[in-house]
Enzyme design. Structure first.
Site, PDB file in Angstrom:
ATOM      1  N   HIS A 287      43.490  50.422 -32.927  1.00  0.00           N
ATOM      2  CA  HIS A 287      42.064  50.698 -33.125  1.00  0.00           C
ATOM      3  C   HIS A 287      41.102  49.618 -32.643  1.00  0.00           C
ATOM      4  CE1 HIS A 287      39.013  53.294 -34.555  1.00  0.00           C
ATOM      5  NE2 HIS A 287      39.609  53.734 -35.628  1.00  0.00           N
TER       6      HIS A 287
ATOM      7  N   TYR B 101      33.106  56.289 -47.671  1.00  0.00           N
ATOM      8  CA  TYR B 101      32.838  55.891 -46.283  1.00  0.00           C
ATOM      9  C   TYR B 101      33.103  57.080 -45.371  1.00  0.00           C
ATOM     10  CZ  TYR B 101      33.634  53.239 -41.878  1.00  0.00           C
ATOM     11  OH  TYR B 101      33.587  52.748 -40.592  1.00  0.00           O
TER      12      TYR B 101
ATOM     13  N   THR C 136      30.758  52.021 -34.331  1.00  0.00           N
ATOM     14  CA  THR C 136      30.557  53.028 -35.379  1.00  0.00           C
ATOM     15  C   THR C 136      29.529  52.512 -36.380  1.00  0.00           C
ATOM     16  OG1 THR C 136      32.324  52.091 -36.737  1.00  0.00           O
ATOM     17  CG2 THR C 136      32.929  53.905 -35.253  1.00  0.00           C
TER      18      THR C 136
END
Length: 631
Positions: free
Chosen positions: A345, A459, A472
């Site tokens: 990621h 979240y 993000t």
């Protein structure tokens, strides 16, 4: 934005302050000894007093926060080639020392090929590989359609507009698209899709890319194989040759290695960095270079997938032997053709991976390179396919054994479950003038309230790819609106008419829509506060009180971590919880159904949570149809 004042009930400590006795000196003292006899102990409220969160926020806003913000703005002006969040975000990922498995890497599983015979493992592996290399070539040649969010596709997603906009200079092209309500998205992450690996280093990892390499890395039964998928001129090797090499690998009878090297990529990053150094100095430098520079990693599993839960476990972590978790992505194909992308990621986010995912699915199913009847090329794979061997010292063998034990113990703690709610989806909810995403998020709030009797920090990931080098932002789905609506549905449904419940849902939907828009447009508060904190640390400034406040800690202890994917190519996606007492919630609202994939660790119950999610959705659909809600 000022976080809401949060009260915290602390366990009772001493009844009085330091130096004072904790109980009356004399229980039987007569009159005149005390001026009061309160039945409530003097310090009864002391331990549960709130910290001055609001005061901390105001002093931060007008003091050190203001100074840091001014410095951040100045820094941003000096670095117009990038975004203020890009550097700190890379640092956050690459400096993390936890294993990338479960803590960071997610997966997305493909739908099966609509033509069932094409789901044969060899056929699908060949087609997926060729389509992935076609994507690579298209991207590098500048022929891939730019990623654009069209608010009015009838105007902007047309040949006419594309013919016009290509003549507008690149420095002005964004404005041309904006004039027709189209928003080009950042594509700077895409180059890291291929030939890229996260390399473990002490304290902070590094991202490595070698776009000159032409070989594919294939893992099977923990063994490593490489062969070229691009020739010297950069053309794709013929699909029948790729098919032949994959067939050769699938038929190799070599046993699984006694010490599977792949386990090391699941280790704590500092431990892995130290062991990698030992690997390099034991004569494995060239082999590791081949692994790191490979176009991508194709993982061929020797077993079929039993069900969606098995699919999630296998694609999220597997048994640790047949994945290189540091690779930008692993393309995993099981014996029955079930396929997924598992990705690291730090280098990029879901937007880039999803574009690759969609294009590969479309290309491999609509214009497949081989058919089930295709014959592999007559070629000597024993010469072309190279099996990588690694020299392992006793220290490395010990390291692999320890990594395996840690991996196995950790994976045993993870529970995954999923549900498909078939009563309706996007089409029905849009007719009710409700945001489908808001309804899904509201279901999670109701479910947690029903299961645990409280509202917790939640979240939801939102892409900020509308900005250069955007990553993000956080949508905070738990709000005063969702709390009120959840309590009405869960605790007192009989006290409200269907119309009143509908109205509460509308309020939640409107507010969620506002939060989503703010996050997508870079107007959230999470990344801003994160960047200010990062800047303070970089300048050696003592951490401002705001960041030490329990309220700040509480909103960042995301018990419900959620992320949604919407694509006709996606079967389901998933990830692990981000905190030990949390849930990892992957979900998608389809046209006529809602899918939800939930993970949890001991102490939380994913199955029970999903049952509560189903109940919440049933209740909301009942209310929308004017029916009364059962407790």
């Amino acid at each position: 934005m000022v976080p809401r004042l949060l009260l915290r009930a602390w366990p009772r400590g001493p009844a009085v302050g330091p130096g004072a006795p904790s109980r009356p000196l004399s229980a039987g003292s007569g009159p005149g000894q005390y001026l009061q006899r309160s039945i409530v102990p003097t310090m009864h409220y002391q331990d549960s007093l709130p910290r001055k969160t609001e005061q901390f926020c105001k002093s931060f806003e007008n003091g050190i926060g203001k100074e840091l913000h001014e410095q951040l703005v100045a820094l941003d002006k000096q670095n117009k080639h990038t975004s203020y969040i890009s550097g700190p975000w890379f640092d956050m990922y690459l400096s993390a020392r936890d294993s990338v498995v479960l803590n960071f890497n997610p997966f997305m599983a493909f739908n099966p090929d609509p033509k069932s015979e094409y789901n044969d493992q060899l056929t699908r592996a060949t087609n997926m590989t060729v389509s992935a290399i076609r994507f690579l070539k298209t991207l590098r040649a500048g022929l891939l359609e730019p990623e654009v969010f069209h608010l009015n596709p009838a105007k902007s997603d047309t040949i006419t507009f594309k013919r016009l906009i290509r003549f507008v200079p690149s420095s002005l092209s964004w404005y041309g698209a904006y004039l027709v309500n189209a928003y080009p998205l950042d594509m700077s992450q895409y180059f890291r899709l291929f030939n890229s690996t996260r390399l473990p280093k002490p304290s902070r990892d590094e991202l490595f890319t070698d776009d000159k390499a032409r070989h594919l890395l294939v893992l099977r039964k923990g063994n490593f194989y490489i062969f070229d998928v691009l020739d010297q001129d950069g053309n794709i090797v013929s699909p029948s040759e790729i098919q032949a090499h994959l067939k050769y690998i699938l038929s190799d009878s070599s046993p699984a290695p006694e010490f599977p090297l792949a386990y090391l990529t699941s280790e704590n990053r500092d431990i892995w960095a130290e062991l990698r150094q030992k690997l390099m100095s034991s004569g494995n430098e060239e082999s590791l270079r081949k692994v790191d520079s490979a176009v991508f990693c194709l993982c061929l599993d020797d077993f079929p997938i039993k069900d969606l839960v098995h699919l999630s476990h296998n694609m999220l972590h597997g048994d640790g032997t047949n994945r290189w978790f540091d690779k930008s992505f692993n393309l995993i194909i099981a014996k029955d053709g079930s396929t997924a992308v598992h990705f690291e990621h730090s280098w990029g986010d879901g937007v880039a991976v999803l574009r690759f995912f969609n294009e590969v699915f479309k290309d491999s199913t609509q214009t497949p390179a081989v058919t089930p009847q295709s014959q592999p090329a007559t070629t000597d794979s024993t010469v072309t396919v190279q099996k990588l061997n690694f020299e392992l010292t006793d220290a490395l063998k010990t390291g692999i054994t320890a990594a395996k034990e840690k991996f196995d113990a950790t994976m045993k703690t993870l529970t995954i479950d999923c549900v498909q709610f078939q009563r309706g989806g996007k089409e029905f909810l849009k007719k009710q003038k409700l945001s489908p995403d808001a309804v899904a998020q509201l279901a999670f709030q109701m479910a947690f309230l029903r299961q645990y009797g409280q509202t917790v920090a939640t979240y939801e990931s939102c892409s900020t790819a509308a900005f250069k080098h955007g990553r993000t932002e956080t949508i905070r789905p738990a709000s005063v609106y969702t709390k009120r609506c959840s309590e009405a549905f869960v605790r007192e449904p009989s006290r409200h008419s269907a119309g009143e419940l509908q109205q509460m849902m509308v309020e939640c939907s409107k507010y969620h829509g506002q939060l989503t828009k703010e996050a997508a447009m870079g107007q959230g508060f999470d990344r801003h506060l994160f960047a200010l904190r990062h800047l303070a640390a970089a300048k050696g400034i003592i951490l401002p009180e705001l960041y030490l406040d329990p309220a700040y800690g509480q909103i960042n202890h995301n018990v419900l971590s959620t992320s949604t994917l919407s694509s006709p190519a996606v079967n389901l996606g998933g990830f692990a919880p981000v905190v030990s007492d949390g849930f990892g919630v992957g979900y998608a609202v389809h046209d006529n159904w809602i899918g939800c994939n939930v993970s949890s660790y001991p102490g939380r119950n994913a199955r029970e949570f999903l049952q509560c999610v189903e109940k919440a959705l049933e209740d909301m659909f009942d209310a929308l149809e004017g029916k009364s809600i059962k407790s």
